[in-house]
Design a protein around this motif. Sequence first.
Motif, PDB file in Angstrom:
ATOM      1  N   THR A  37       0.602  -1.045   0.040  1.00 51.25           N
ATOM      2  CA  THR A  37       0.159   0.177   0.592  1.00 51.25           C
ATOM      3  C   THR A  37       1.012   1.488  -0.177  1.00 51.25           C
ATOM      4  O   THR A  37       0.566   2.317   0.152  1.00 51.25           O
ATOM      5  CB  THR A  37      -0.728  -0.029   1.328  1.00 51.25           C
ATOM      6  OG1 THR A  37      -0.088  -0.051   2.101  1.00 51.25           O
ATOM      7  CG2 THR A  37      -2.056  -1.167   1.621  1.00 51.25           C
ATOM      8  N   ARG A  38       1.676   1.427   0.395  1.00 49.56           N
ATOM      9  CA  ARG A  38       3.086   2.058   0.271  1.00 49.56           C
ATOM     10  C   ARG A  38       4.414   1.125  -0.065  1.00 49.56           C
ATOM     11  O   ARG A  38       4.236   0.593  -0.414  1.00 49.56           O
ATOM     12  CB  ARG A  38       3.612   2.468   1.564  1.00 49.56           C
ATOM     13  CG  ARG A  38       2.192   2.961   2.560  1.00 49.56           C
ATOM     14  CD  ARG A  38       2.454   4.158   3.810  1.00 49.56           C
ATOM     15  NE  ARG A  38       1.106   3.648   4.750  1.00 49.56           N
ATOM     16  CZ  ARG A  38       1.196   4.695   5.813  1.00 49.56           C
ATOM     17  NH1 ARG A  38       2.724   5.204   5.993  1.00 49.56           N
ATOM     18  NH2 ARG A  38       0.121   4.351   6.723  1.00 49.56           N
ATOM     19  N   PHE A  39       5.279   2.830  -1.140  1.00 49.30           N
ATOM     20  CA  PHE A  39       5.967   2.164  -2.012  1.00 49.30           C
ATOM     21  C   PHE A  39       7.074   3.234  -2.049  1.00 49.30           C
ATOM     22  O   PHE A  39       6.983   4.509  -1.987  1.00 49.30           O
ATOM     23  CB  PHE A  39       5.488   2.027  -3.519  1.00 49.30           C
ATOM     24  CG  PHE A  39       6.590   1.776  -4.303  1.00 49.30           C
ATOM     25  CD1 PHE A  39       7.022   0.322  -4.255  1.00 49.30           C
ATOM     26  CD2 PHE A  39       7.329   2.576  -5.076  1.00 49.30           C
ATOM     27  CE1 PHE A  39       7.710  -0.415  -5.529  1.00 49.30           C
ATOM     28  CE2 PHE A  39       7.769   2.218  -5.603  1.00 49.30           C
ATOM     29  CZ  PHE A  39       8.807   1.250  -5.832  1.00 49.30           C
ATOM     30  N   ASN A  59       5.639   7.674  -2.441  1.00 45.81           N
ATOM     31  CA  ASN A  59       3.941   7.232  -2.540  1.00 45.81           C
ATOM     32  C   ASN A  59       3.491   6.710  -1.049  1.00 45.81           C
ATOM     33  O   ASN A  59       3.542   5.298  -1.162  1.00 45.81           O
ATOM     34  CB  ASN A  59       3.881   6.165  -3.813  1.00 45.81           C
ATOM     35  CG  ASN A  59       3.522   7.035  -4.918  1.00 45.81           C
ATOM     36  OD1 ASN A  59       3.208   8.579  -5.129  1.00 45.81           O
ATOM     37  ND2 ASN A  59       3.192   6.350  -5.944  1.00 45.81           N
ATOM     38  N   TRP A  60       3.998   7.673  -0.017  1.00 43.83           N
ATOM     39  CA  TRP A  60       3.932   6.622   1.404  1.00 43.83           C
ATOM     40  C   TRP A  60       3.447   7.005   2.759  1.00 43.83           C
ATOM     41  O   TRP A  60       3.480   7.702   3.146  1.00 43.83           O
ATOM     42  CB  TRP A  60       5.806   7.028   2.185  1.00 43.83           C
ATOM     43  CG  TRP A  60       5.945   5.755   3.067  1.00 43.83           C
ATOM     44  CD1 TRP A  60       5.709   6.023   4.597  1.00 43.83           C
ATOM     45  CD2 TRP A  60       6.390   5.235   2.975  1.00 43.83           C
ATOM     46  NE1 TRP A  60       6.063   5.023   4.702  1.00 43.83           N
ATOM     47  CE2 TRP A  60       6.464   3.722   3.789  1.00 43.83           C
ATOM     48  CE3 TRP A  60       6.744   4.203   2.123  1.00 43.83           C
ATOM     49  CZ2 TRP A  60       7.267   2.808   4.508  1.00 43.83           C
ATOM     50  CZ3 TRP A  60       6.834   2.627   2.162  1.00 43.83           C
ATOM     51  CH2 TRP A  60       6.999   1.778   3.211  1.00 43.83           C
ATOM     52  N   GLY A  61       2.157   7.898   1.949  1.00 38.18           N
ATOM     53  CA  GLY A  61       1.125   8.808   2.655  1.00 38.18           C
ATOM     54  C   GLY A  61       1.326   9.711   3.045  1.00 38.18           C
ATOM     55  O   GLY A  61       2.022  11.238   2.937  1.00 38.18           O
ATOM     56  N   GLU A  62       2.095   9.754   4.811  1.00 34.66           N
ATOM     57  CA  GLU A  62       2.155  10.548   5.301  1.00 34.66           C
ATOM     58  C   GLU A  62       3.902  10.289   5.660  1.00 34.66           C
ATOM     59  O   GLU A  62       4.001  10.892   6.530  1.00 34.66           O
ATOM     60  CB  GLU A  62       1.568  11.120   6.851  1.00 34.66           C
ATOM     61  CG  GLU A  62       0.181  11.080   6.396  1.00 34.66           C
ATOM     62  CD  GLU A  62      -0.278  12.561   5.418  1.00 34.66           C
ATOM     63  OE1 GLU A  62       0.406  13.664   6.127  1.00 34.66           O
ATOM     64  OE2 GLU A  62      -1.017  12.435   4.815  1.00 34.66           O
ATOM     65  N   ARG A  63       4.691  10.408   4.587  1.00 39.75           N
ATOM     66  CA  ARG A  63       5.819  10.426   5.153  1.00 39.75           C
ATOM     67  C   ARG A  63       7.173  10.339   5.186  1.00 39.75           C
ATOM     68  O   ARG A  63       7.184  12.459   4.864  1.00 39.75           O
ATOM     69  CB  ARG A  63       6.569   9.441   3.559  1.00 39.75           C
ATOM     70  CG  ARG A  63       7.954   9.323   4.392  1.00 39.75           C
ATOM     71  CD  ARG A  63       8.933   8.874   2.706  1.00 39.75           C
ATOM     72  NE  ARG A  63       8.877   9.900   1.794  1.00 39.75           N
ATOM     73  CZ  ARG A  63       9.885  10.928   1.349  1.00 39.75           C
ATOM     74  NH1 ARG A  63      10.683  11.147   2.257  1.00 39.75           N
ATOM     75  NH2 ARG A  63       9.388  11.883   0.476  1.00 39.75           N
ATOM     76  N   PRO A  64       7.658  11.164   7.230  1.00 37.69           N
ATOM     77  CA  PRO A  64       8.255  12.119   7.093  1.00 37.69           C
ATOM     78  C   PRO A  64       8.989  12.955   6.322  1.00 37.69           C
ATOM     79  O   PRO A  64       9.966  11.897   5.881  1.00 37.69           O
ATOM     80  CB  PRO A  64       9.059  11.455   8.057  1.00 37.69           C
ATOM     81  CG  PRO A  64       8.037  10.742   8.981  1.00 37.69           C
ATOM     82  CD  PRO A  64       7.521  10.237   7.296  1.00 37.69           C
ATOM     83  N   ASN A  65       9.165  13.988   6.049  1.00 35.36           N
ATOM     84  CA  ASN A  65      10.572  14.325   5.523  1.00 35.36           C
ATOM     85  C   ASN A  65      11.724  15.524   5.885  1.00 35.36           C
ATOM     86  O   ASN A  65      11.289  16.491   6.527  1.00 35.36           O
ATOM     87  CB  ASN A  65       9.855  15.321   4.703  1.00 35.36           C
ATOM     88  CG  ASN A  65      10.460  15.972   2.719  1.00 35.36           C
ATOM     89  OD1 ASN A  65      11.570  15.656   2.837  1.00 35.36           O
ATOM     90  ND2 ASN A  65       9.824  16.524   2.094  1.00 35.36           N
ATOM     91  N   PRO A  66      12.747  15.040   5.739  1.00 36.31           N
ATOM     92  CA  PRO A  66      13.419  14.233   5.341  1.00 36.31           C
ATOM     93  C   PRO A  66      13.424  12.567   6.479  1.00 36.31           C
ATOM     94  O   PRO A  66      13.370  12.880   6.894  1.00 36.31           O
ATOM     95  CB  PRO A  66      14.438  14.613   4.963  1.00 36.31           C
ATOM     96  CG  PRO A  66      15.046  15.001   5.636  1.00 36.31           C
ATOM     97  CD  PRO A  66      13.612  16.176   6.554  1.00 36.31           C
ATOM     98  N   ALA A 127       5.680  -0.769   2.200  1.00 32.09           N
ATOM     99  CA  ALA A 127       4.472  -0.980   3.474  1.00 32.09           C
ATOM    100  C   ALA A 127       2.830  -1.906   2.948  1.00 32.09           C
ATOM    101  O   ALA A 127       2.479  -1.635   2.132  1.00 32.09           O
ATOM    102  CB  ALA A 127       4.500  -0.388   4.301  1.00 32.09           C
ATOM    103  N   GLY A 128       2.841  -2.970   3.826  1.00 29.41           N
ATOM    104  CA  GLY A 128       0.929  -3.643   3.759  1.00 29.41           C
ATOM    105  C   GLY A 128       0.767  -4.482   4.164  1.00 29.41           C
ATOM    106  O   GLY A 128       1.065  -4.580   4.925  1.00 29.41           O
ATOM    107  N   ALA A 129       0.507  -5.755   3.244  1.00 26.53           N
ATOM    108  CA  ALA A 129       0.006  -7.166   3.769  1.00 26.53           C
ATOM    109  C   ALA A 129       1.346  -7.903   4.656  1.00 26.53           C
ATOM    110  O   ALA A 129       2.466  -7.179   4.645  1.00 26.53           O
ATOM    111  CB  ALA A 129      -0.265  -8.222   2.871  1.00 26.53           C
ATOM    112  N   ASP A 130       1.070  -8.300   5.697  1.00 29.85           N
ATOM    113  CA  ASP A 130       1.764  -8.669   5.970  1.00 29.85           C
ATOM    114  C   ASP A 130       3.404  -9.983   5.473  1.00 29.85           C
ATOM    115  O   ASP A 130       2.559 -11.186   4.777  1.00 29.85           O
ATOM    116  CB  ASP A 130       1.224 -10.316   7.846  1.00 29.85           C
ATOM    117  CG  ASP A 130       2.579 -10.857   8.030  1.00 29.85           C
ATOM    118  OD1 ASP A 130       3.110 -10.414   8.326  1.00 29.85           O
ATOM    119  OD2 ASP A 130       2.118 -11.928   8.987  1.00 29.85           O
ATOM    120  N   PHE A 131       3.720  -9.597   4.375  1.00 29.29           N
ATOM    121  CA  PHE A 131       4.267 -10.038   3.685  1.00 29.29           C
ATOM    122  C   PHE A 131       5.074 -11.344   3.871  1.00 29.29           C
ATOM    123  O   PHE A 131       5.950 -11.084   5.347  1.00 29.29           O
ATOM    124  CB  PHE A 131       5.834  -9.379   2.779  1.00 29.29           C
ATOM    125  CG  PHE A 131       5.073  -7.608   2.493  1.00 29.29           C
ATOM    126  CD1 PHE A 131       4.435  -7.928   1.266  1.00 29.29           C
ATOM    127  CD2 PHE A 131       5.374  -6.686   3.110  1.00 29.29           C
ATOM    128  CE1 PHE A 131       3.833  -6.953   0.724  1.00 29.29           C
ATOM    129  CE2 PHE A 131       4.675  -5.346   2.902  1.00 29.29           C
ATOM    130  CZ  PHE A 131       4.247  -5.203   1.027  1.00 29.29           C
TER     131      PHE A 131
END
Length: 228
Positions: A37-39, A59-66, A127-131
């Motif tokens: 869901t995030r990459f 493409n990580w949603g609310e990813r902290p920067n930096p 990040a996403g499913a429990d890989f």
Amino acid sequence: MQFAMSLFADAERFRDMTTGVQILDYVEDRFRSFGATRFMATGLPLPGRPLAPLVLRANWGERPNPVPQDDPILQTALRARSAFTWPKHYEGLGPESAFIAGLPAEQGLLVVPIIAFPPYQGCIVAAGADFNFGEWRMMALTCFCEAAYARLFDFAFLRRERPGDLSARERRVIELSAVGKTAGEIAELLTISQRTVHAHLQNASEKLRALNKTQTVVEAVRYGQIAI
């Protein structure tokens, strides 16, 4: 096995792609097809260097920067020799990673180090499913991602050199030091003065934020500057 064979076949498709954006789109879509869901696709910075200029796709949603250069996920990717998953509950990891912060507890991380193009180092984090990937899937995934990066190098979308890389002469001096050569022996082999040898060692130590020659060698190996 079918999953692995499918990824190997998908890697062949990069040959027909003509832009870096097209390649990154395809890689991200493939990760999302198995639960991401995030990459993020990025190069890994050398000591004291920021991550931001090396990020290829985030493409990580609310990813902290930096994301800090010393983030534990990035540091683990530096040491890893193959793809790995991060435990779902993130236990015993020391400082919290920016990649983990805000991630739902039921999700996991999948990290693919890119180490096939020295001195360049990179990684893909999803990040996403429990890989829950087995060994064959991890190997196939690594090959798929390396094929994507290889094509990015073909387009000069990526360069092997990163800010802070050692020069060719600095690498050679460190390599010789790593196998036990003295400054005098290195000077004779390279037809330079011992003073120049020490200057190269000092410059390399400063770039790698190392405190002594031994640590310089260790860090040079860790950051893909030399291979021993």
